[in-house]
Write a protein that holds these residues in place. Structure first.
Motif, PDB file in Angstrom:
ATOM      1  N   LEU A 129       0.805  -1.218   0.000  1.00 23.25           N
ATOM      2  CA  LEU A 129       0.000   0.000   0.000  1.00 23.25           C
ATOM      3  C   LEU A 129       0.843   1.276   0.000  1.00 23.25           C
ATOM      4  N   ALA A 130       2.143   1.154   0.200  1.00 23.78           N
ATOM      5  CA  ALA A 130       3.026   2.322   0.162  1.00 23.78           C
ATOM      6  C   ALA A 130       3.445   2.584  -1.282  1.00 23.78           C
ATOM      7  N   PRO A 131       3.253   3.792  -1.807  1.00 20.49           N
ATOM      8  CA  PRO A 131       3.648   4.081  -3.191  1.00 20.49           C
ATOM      9  C   PRO A 131       5.130   3.831  -3.418  1.00 20.49           C
ATOM     10  N   ALA A 132       5.466   3.373  -4.613  1.00 20.01           N
ATOM     11  CA  ALA A 132       6.864   3.060  -4.928  1.00 20.01           C
ATOM     12  C   ALA A 132       7.752   4.295  -4.856  1.00 20.01           C
ATOM     13  N   ASP A 133       7.181   5.475  -5.103  1.00 15.12           N
ATOM     14  CA  ASP A 133       7.981   6.705  -5.106  1.00 15.12           C
ATOM     15  C   ASP A 133       7.856   7.492  -3.812  1.00 15.12           C
ATOM     16  N   ILE A 134       7.501   6.839  -2.734  1.00  9.65           N
ATOM     17  CA  ILE A 134       7.233   7.565  -1.490  1.00  9.65           C
ATOM     18  C   ILE A 134       8.469   8.307  -0.979  1.00  9.65           C
ATOM     19  N   ASP A 135       9.662   7.776  -1.219  1.00  9.80           N
ATOM     20  CA  ASP A 135      10.870   8.459  -0.741  1.00  9.80           C
ATOM     21  C   ASP A 135      11.015   9.837  -1.385  1.00  9.80           C
ATOM     22  N   ALA A 136      10.637   9.937  -2.651  1.00  9.24           N
ATOM     23  CA  ALA A 136      10.771  11.210  -3.357  1.00  9.24           C
ATOM     24  C   ALA A 136       9.702  12.206  -2.936  1.00  9.24           C
ATOM     25  N   ARG A 137       8.593  11.723  -2.420  1.00 10.94           N
ATOM     26  CA  ARG A 137       7.447  12.586  -2.110  1.00 10.94           C
ATOM     27  C   ARG A 137       7.280  12.864  -0.618  1.00 10.94           C
ATOM     28  N   ALA A 138       7.999  12.132   0.224  1.00 12.90           N
ATOM     29  CA  ALA A 138       7.753  12.207   1.665  1.00 12.90           C
ATOM     30  C   ALA A 138       8.473  13.390   2.318  1.00 12.90           C
ATOM     31  N   LEU A 139       7.769  14.012   3.246  1.00 11.86           N
ATOM     32  CA  LEU A 139       8.343  14.978   4.179  1.00 11.86           C
ATOM     33  C   LEU A 139       8.095  14.414   5.566  1.00 11.86           C
ATOM     34  N   PHE A 140       9.155  14.211   6.330  1.00 15.80           N
ATOM     35  CA  PHE A 140       9.045  13.499   7.596  1.00 15.80           C
ATOM     36  C   PHE A 140       8.799  14.445   8.756  1.00 15.80           C
ATOM     37  N   PHE A 141       7.846  14.069   9.601  1.00 16.38           N
ATOM     38  CA  PHE A 141       7.548  14.866  10.784  1.00 16.38           C
ATOM     39  C   PHE A 141       8.800  15.143  11.598  1.00 16.38           C
ATOM     40  N   GLU A 142       9.628  14.118  11.714  1.00 19.72           N
ATOM     41  CA  GLU A 142      10.800  14.239  12.578  1.00 19.72           C
ATOM     42  C   GLU A 142      11.773  15.320  12.106  1.00 19.72           C
ATOM     43  N   ASP A 143      11.702  15.695  10.813  1.00 17.90           N
ATOM     44  CA  ASP A 143      12.651  16.660  10.249  1.00 17.90           C
ATOM     45  C   ASP A 143      12.111  18.088  10.209  1.00 17.90           C
ATOM     46  N   LEU A 144      10.832  18.273  10.498  1.00 22.05           N
ATOM     47  CA  LEU A 144      10.210  19.586  10.354  1.00 22.05           C
ATOM     48  C   LEU A 144      10.392  20.438  11.615  1.00 22.05           C
ATOM     49  N   PRO A 145      10.317  21.754  11.479  1.00 22.09           N
ATOM     50  CA  PRO A 145      10.455  22.625  12.660  1.00 22.09           C
ATOM     51  C   PRO A 145       9.378  22.325  13.692  1.00 22.09           C
ATOM     52  N   GLN A 146       9.760  22.363  14.949  1.00 20.63           N
ATOM     53  CA  GLN A 146       8.838  22.127  16.056  1.00 20.63           C
ATOM     54  C   GLN A 146       8.375  23.466  16.629  1.00 20.63           C
ATOM     55  N   LEU A 147       7.064  23.579  16.816  1.00 23.04           N
ATOM     56  CA  LEU A 147       6.500  24.779  17.422  1.00 23.04           C
ATOM     57  C   LEU A 147       5.835  24.417  18.750  1.00 23.04           C
ATOM     58  N   PRO A 148       5.894  25.324  19.732  1.00 22.39           N
ATOM     59  CA  PRO A 148       5.168  25.060  20.985  1.00 22.39           C
ATOM     60  C   PRO A 148       3.668  25.070  20.736  1.00 22.39           C
ATOM     61  N   LEU A 149       2.954  24.168  21.396  1.00 21.26           N
ATOM     62  CA  LEU A 149       1.511  24.063  21.216  1.00 21.26           C
ATOM     63  C   LEU A 149       0.734  25.045  22.076  1.00 21.26           C
ATOM     64  N   GLY A 150       1.345  25.528  23.128  1.00 21.53           N
ATOM     65  CA  GLY A 150       0.668  26.494  23.984  1.00 21.53           C
ATOM     66  C   GLY A 150      -0.089  25.836  25.119  1.00 21.53           C
ATOM     67  N   PRO A 151      -0.487  26.619  26.108  1.00 22.94           N
ATOM     68  CA  PRO A 151      -1.106  26.070  27.314  1.00 22.94           C
ATOM     69  C   PRO A 151      -2.435  25.376  27.059  1.00 22.94           C
ATOM     70  N   GLU A 152      -3.166  25.746  26.004  1.00 31.03           N
ATOM     71  CA  GLU A 152      -4.476  25.135  25.771  1.00 31.03           C
ATOM     72  C   GLU A 152      -4.372  23.677  25.355  1.00 31.03           C
ATOM     73  N   LEU A 153      -3.169  23.208  24.982  1.00 31.76           N
ATOM     74  CA  LEU A 153      -2.989  21.817  24.598  1.00 31.76           C
ATOM     75  C   LEU A 153      -2.117  21.049  25.586  1.00 31.76           C
ATOM     76  N   THR A 154      -1.813  21.655  26.730  1.00 29.95           N
ATOM     77  CA  THR A 154      -1.092  20.947  27.773  1.00 29.95           C
ATOM     78  C   THR A 154      -1.873  19.698  28.177  1.00 29.95           C
ATOM     79  N   PRO A 155      -1.223  18.531  28.336  1.00 31.88           N
ATOM     80  CA  PRO A 155       0.201  18.280  28.543  1.00 31.88           C
ATOM     81  C   PRO A 155       1.028  18.040  27.284  1.00 31.88           C
TER      82      PRO A 155
END
Length: 262
Positions: A129-155
């Motif tokens: 079910l994974a496309p053959a070209d997924i490596d070329a099209r994927a953007l990984f969560f682990e590599d993206l900038p992290q932003l604080p979620l703020g107090p309304e989404l604590t913990p």
């Protein structure tokens, strides 16, 4: 199998997909649900075990590509697909969107490539079910900038900024399986919806802090982190009941979600 305080019997679980219309990026999907590709990927042994363990009913007109036109969206209009995790019921329709970017977890994609067909099936993964070209099209969560979620989404503390504008933040929700993430969406009215995928299989499980039995959590993922994640979601709901928490298989959500056809 889904609540440790549940009773024995069969249960219906909808496989939900979220359509997000971003003001600049256009149509974005969170997961893709089931598709005929699922039945093709489970024709042979040992993959057919997946189909036997979780019987799938996919009536005509219910695939995501068939539903999108009801909302004025053509499949080719979908610019990106956000994958919560690589279980078959969440990615079966991924092949229908060959031009879309794919946001996913590197740890989740690694499960797809784990050796051993039986091991993958036992973990709910169908490599076809994974496309053959997924490596070329994927953007990984682990590599993206992290932003604080703020107090309304604590913990919960931070999320991966998918588009660079803070509107879609992917949040790691460990336990269900490797590479399992949810998505915080800031809606047009400035409310927030937290798509929690399979961190809970129902809204009731979040409200009651009722995890699956250990047999289920140990089979699919890790019991301790799964229960910690559910407890965190329960605390979030208890403190902020106006926040829209959306599991991917919740019958309550399926009934309440408005449809374009009325």
């Amino acid at each position: 199998m889904t609540r440790r305080d549940g009773r024995l019997g069969s249960a219906v679980f909808p496989a939900l997909v979220a359509l997000i219309i971003h003001p600049d990026e256009g149509a974005i999907l969170f997961d893709t649900g089931y598709d005929p590709a699922f039945f093709e990927a489970t024709r042979t042994w040992p993959e057919i075990l997946y189909r036997w363990m979780t019987p799938v009913d996919l009536p005509p007109g219910e695939t995501i590509v068939e539903q999108l036109p009801r909302f004025g969206v053509a499949p080719d209009d979908v610019r990106a697909v956000v994958i919560s995790h690589f279980h078959g019921d969440h990615v079966a329709g991924l092949g229908r969107f060959p031009g879309a970017r794919i946001f996913c977890a590197r740890a989740g994609l690694a499960q797809v490539r784990r050796p051993g067909r039986f091991t993958r099936v036992r973990n709910g993964v169908l490599a076809d079910l994974a496309p053959a070209d997924i490596d070329a099209r994927a953007l990984f969560f682990e590599d993206l900038p992290q932003l604080p979620l703020g107090p309304e989404l604590t913990p919960f503390e931070s999320g991966a900024d998918l588009l660079g504008d803070g509107s879609l933040l992917a949040v790691h929700l460990p336990g269900h399986c490797p590479g399992h993430w949810g998505l915080v969406v800031r809606e047009a009215d400035d409310r927030m919806r937290f798509l929690i995928a399979d961190a809970a299989w129902s809204s009731g499980a979040v409200r009651d802090n009722a995890p699956p039995p250990r047999l289920t959590t140990a089979l699919l993922g890790e019991t301790g982190p799964w229960r910690d994640t559910l407890t965190a979601l329960h605390r979030l709901w208890d403190r902020n009941p106006e926040l829209l928490l959306t599991p991917s298989h919740c019958g309550e959500i399926a009934v309440e979600t408005p449809r374009a056809d009325g």
